[in-house]
Design an enzyme around this catalytic site. Sequence first.
Site, short mmCIF file in Angstrom:
data_model
loop_
_atom_site.label_atom_id
_atom_site.label_comp_id
_atom_site.label_asym_id
_atom_site.label_seq_id
_atom_site.Cartn_x
_atom_site.Cartn_y
_atom_site.Cartn_z
N TYR A 114 0.88 -1.17 0.00
CA TYR A 114 0.00 0.00 0.00
C TYR A 114 0.91 1.22 0.00
O TYR A 114 2.05 1.15 -0.45
CB TYR A 114 -0.94 -0.10 1.21
CG TYR A 114 -2.08 0.87 1.25
CD1 TYR A 114 -2.79 1.22 0.10
CD2 TYR A 114 -2.48 1.43 2.47
CE1 TYR A 114 -3.85 2.10 0.16
CE2 TYR A 114 -3.54 2.31 2.53
CZ TYR A 114 -4.22 2.65 1.38
OH TYR A 114 -5.27 3.53 1.44
N LYS A 187 -5.58 -2.64 -2.48
CA LYS A 187 -6.70 -2.44 -1.55
C LYS A 187 -7.36 -3.77 -1.21
O LYS A 187 -7.70 -4.04 -0.05
CB LYS A 187 -7.73 -1.50 -2.18
CG LYS A 187 -7.33 -0.04 -2.17
CD LYS A 187 -7.53 0.58 -0.81
CE LYS A 187 -7.30 2.08 -0.87
NZ LYS A 187 -7.55 2.76 0.40
#
Length: 574
Positions: A114, A187
């Site tokens: 991320y 995600k």
Amino acid sequence: MTTGFQPNEFEFASDDKGEFVKVMARGYQVLASPGINQGSAFSLETREALGLDGLLPSGVTTLEGQLKRVYGQYQAQPDALSKYLYLNATHDRNEVLYFALLTAHIEEMMPIVYTPTIGQAIQEYSHWYQRPRGVFLSIDDPGTMERSLKAMGDRPDDVDLIVVTDSEGILGIGDQGVGGVAITVGKLALYTAAAGIHPHRVMPVVLDTGTDNLELLNDDTYLGVRHARVRGKQYDDFIERFVTTAHRLYPHAMIHWEDFGAANATRILDKYRNDYCTFNDDIQGTAAVVAAAVMAAVKASGTPLAEQRIVIHGAGSAGIGIASLLRRVMVEEGMDADEARRHFWGLGSRGLLREGLTLRDFQGPWARPSADLKGWKLDTRGHYELADVVRNVRPTILIGSSAQAGAFTEDLVREMAEYCERPIIMPLSNPTRKAEAVPSDLIEWTDGRALIATGSPFEPVTHKGTSYRIAQANNALVFPGIGLGAIASGATRISEGMVAAASTALASTVDVHAKGAALLPRMSSLRSISARVALSVVEAAQNQDLATVKLGHNPVQAIYESMWKPRYPRVIPA
């Protein structure tokens, strides 16, 4: 319960003994399918049944043994992007092993899968591209949309969650074209690792509507459509086609919007939020985690939220989302809605949002009346910049979502600290190089009195013998739990009440009274945090008559059992 189906290869299901997989594939086809490949963990009996004799070394390894091996290989990678690519390769080879590794080391690996490393990976997507992952939908060929979505092989009840981006507003680095597909994959990895959303019940999608990034358009290796971004009616029709097609094919799936540009993010959310189960993490997720940090900071400061003066530097879709949710919290605490709005001052690209400026629709309600600005002392007549707002408003809370590095200057922060005993300062912009300030400076300039949350991860700061742990306002603290709660409750839509419930649940997980304590919990406890957030979201959905599934007399157990765990399922050769 069926949890995904790949024609002619395998089918997952579960019974009272747990998850199992019926495997129709044989030989190399098994090893080439990351969803069923167990590598050296396949038992000798299973190897014989699946035609794997001779295709693997003789030794049988446990999942724990495999984890030790791949973690060592991960640590040997020379830099962050190499680690990202190594994890990608593991994901492409053995899905359970990948998620077991990520779950076991979530705090260490989150900055890799991320922000911030994902930003570099997206920028270089067309250069490192190997195995495609996701659904690519081109605005140049909208007629193939349904066929493209169906190509994943999912049936109507097989998809719980779709993460979709058009890649225009990626992580503070802007328009990245088709490379934005990597953020949808990242995600979804966090949805699985943090909240146990089954990896076979999710779908990453990129809407390739072109790019205005000239560097990409002039790169011979670029993999997206080669023209400027399409806008206007054609774009809106494409979005409409996607929403209606995805909902028709997968009627129970939540649609998660990710990294859409400022001109589109809020209006797309507003258009569909009341008719579909849809959620924008950049607006609602950011608002929820920041509001949680603010609530924790307010508790630590001893000054009620109703007495705070809040300046948001960067009042775009995310900044206004933060203001809207905090305003809702104020109203829930008993304040009049109009009075609550007067506690906020937002700044955009042309300074303070105020009457007389041309503003986006979602910014309009937050514009300050001219009467509020009479008597202000300004550095430049007619200009209402951040320093002017701080001087005249004397804020107690300063939030940065502007992507303007160093905007929270020493003079500004010291001025704030003169009249505020516990200034709440949150430089949230990503990546780190765009942060409005760094924690070490904020602590020094306020002599350790500032209550801080940042967008990027920072190491603890030691000041006068006290170690200050810096809270990272990472959306991963809330969006996995919101998704889990929505899925578990069968929510028909995501309401502001559900988002507010997520924020309150997160704020309740921290003890802010110890000196140097962080305003938000550590990422290492992400899985339990997601479960707590999900329980609050489920309760809010039920209270608002948005839930279609009842969790029974023991919702804690129901949430726990619904969270997929990265373990090898029983293999049933078919």
